[in-house]
Design an enzyme around this catalytic site. Sequence first.
Site, PDB file in Angstrom:
ATOM      1  N   SER A  91      33.396  37.617  43.321  1.00 29.99           N
ATOM      2  CA  SER A  91      34.597  37.798  42.513  1.00 29.99           C
ATOM      3  C   SER A  91      35.810  37.283  43.285  1.00 29.99           C
ATOM      4  CB  SER A  91      34.799  39.278  42.202  1.00 29.99           C
ATOM      5  OG  SER A  91      36.130  39.474  41.769  1.00 29.99           O
ATOM      6  N   HIS A 135      32.787  34.913  39.551  1.00 32.66           N
ATOM      7  CA  HIS A 135      33.310  35.965  38.671  1.00 32.66           C
ATOM      8  C   HIS A 135      34.837  35.932  38.722  1.00 32.66           C
ATOM      9  CE1 HIS A 135      32.914  39.867  36.579  1.00 32.66           C
ATOM     10  NE2 HIS A 135      33.914  40.291  37.326  1.00 32.66           N
ATOM     11  N   ASP A 171      38.229  37.746  37.411  1.00 35.27           N
ATOM     12  CA  ASP A 171      38.749  38.991  36.843  1.00 35.27           C
ATOM     13  C   ASP A 171      40.119  38.776  36.214  1.00 35.27           C
ATOM     14  OD1 ASP A 171      36.742  41.002  37.435  1.00 35.27           O
ATOM     15  OD2 ASP A 171      37.150  40.538  39.537  1.00 35.27           O
ATOM     16  N   MET A 201      43.149  40.420  34.272  1.00 33.21           N
ATOM     17  CA  MET A 201      43.741  41.745  34.028  1.00 33.21           C
ATOM     18  C   MET A 201      45.150  41.595  33.477  1.00 33.21           C
ATOM     19  SD  MET A 201      42.613  43.748  37.476  1.00 33.21           S
ATOM     20  CE  MET A 201      41.014  43.494  38.246  1.00 33.21           C
ATOM     21  N   HIS A 218      35.714  37.859  33.185  1.00 40.87           N
ATOM     22  CA  HIS A 218      35.665  39.280  32.832  1.00 40.87           C
ATOM     23  C   HIS A 218      37.049  39.661  32.314  1.00 40.87           C
ATOM     24  CE1 HIS A 218      35.262  43.649  34.601  1.00 40.87           C
ATOM     25  NE2 HIS A 218      35.325  43.642  33.283  1.00 40.87           N
ATOM     26  N   MET A 233      39.616  41.994  31.282  1.00 33.62           N
ATOM     27  CA  MET A 233      40.075  43.393  31.298  1.00 33.62           C
ATOM     28  C   MET A 233      41.458  43.409  30.663  1.00 33.62           C
ATOM     29  SD  MET A 233      38.697  44.260  35.081  1.00 33.62           S
ATOM     30  CE  MET A 233      38.614  42.525  35.454  1.00 33.62           C
ATOM     31  N   MET A 275      30.201  48.485  34.378  1.00 32.31           N
ATOM     32  CA  MET A 275      31.162  48.736  35.457  1.00 32.31           C
ATOM     33  C   MET A 275      30.670  49.901  36.322  1.00 32.31           C
ATOM     34  SD  MET A 275      33.454  46.440  35.156  1.00 32.31           S
ATOM     35  CE  MET A 275      34.388  47.026  36.582  1.00 32.31           C
ATOM     36  N   ASP A 324      29.262  45.522  38.312  1.00 34.42           N
ATOM     37  CA  ASP A 324      30.538  45.103  38.887  1.00 34.42           C
ATOM     38  C   ASP A 324      31.273  46.312  39.461  1.00 34.42           C
ATOM     39  OD1 ASP A 324      32.908  43.824  39.472  1.00 34.42           O
ATOM     40  OD2 ASP A 324      33.457  43.417  37.388  1.00 34.42           O
TER      41      ASP A 324
END
Length: 221
Positions: free
Chosen positions: A7, A32, A34, A36, A65, A67, A136, A174
């Site tokens: 990640s 990966h 992330d 957010m 991913h 979020m 998660m 994750d």
Amino acid sequence: MIRIAPSILSADFTRLEAELADAAAAGADLLHVDVMDGHFVPNITLGPAIVQSLKRVTDLPLDCHLMISEPQRYIAQFIAAGASMISVHVEAEAHLQRALAMIREGGAKAGVAINPATSAAVLEDLLPFCDFILVMTVNPGFGGQKFIAPVLPKLRRIADMVRNEARAIEIEVDGGIDESTAPEVVGAGATILVAGSAIFGQQDRVEALRRIRTAATNPTA
Ligand code: DX5
Ligand code: ZN
């Protein structure tokens, strides 16, 4: 086959191209990413423009991913930016079937992400619409958090659900994955391991990834 997805949340953002090259040299299977929004989770990271830049400097498939609240609004942008896999949280999207269909229609693998306290039961009727499930093992928002071990029985239940499907559905985990937790999650049925601080937080990424891969070959019964 177990795949490992470093990640970039724990990477050095002033030298992302070199960090990506490091991950590839270490034998990463995916990258990966992330995303957010400071709303669904209490942290803000990056958006489609950065994904597009990452795509230019790596051949690793980008696993985005999301979020973020209302992820459906941004799916087309992440597809256009070059995402190979996109996961959306069940807790963040009221129209999951449509969101997952948009991801697939865009040519990416569609994933459903669930938080530690969300029941596996929500997945039952979603399985036909997704290609992978992201379980998660920390509350999303930050790297370097402690693995939440009570998620393991849920992971086993999800693995059982998936085994009954005719189609292969991958299970990604994750949060807090390192050489000590990798055997537990693989033993419980995970097939894709995300690791941020356990890889990018280490000086020697080749050695760090090798340790996780070796640990993953000795799953806890
Ligand atoms: C957490 C992110 C993770 C994070 C994992 O909200 O979704 O992908 O980067 O970091 P580690 O492996 O350090 O727990
Ligand atoms: Zn993540």
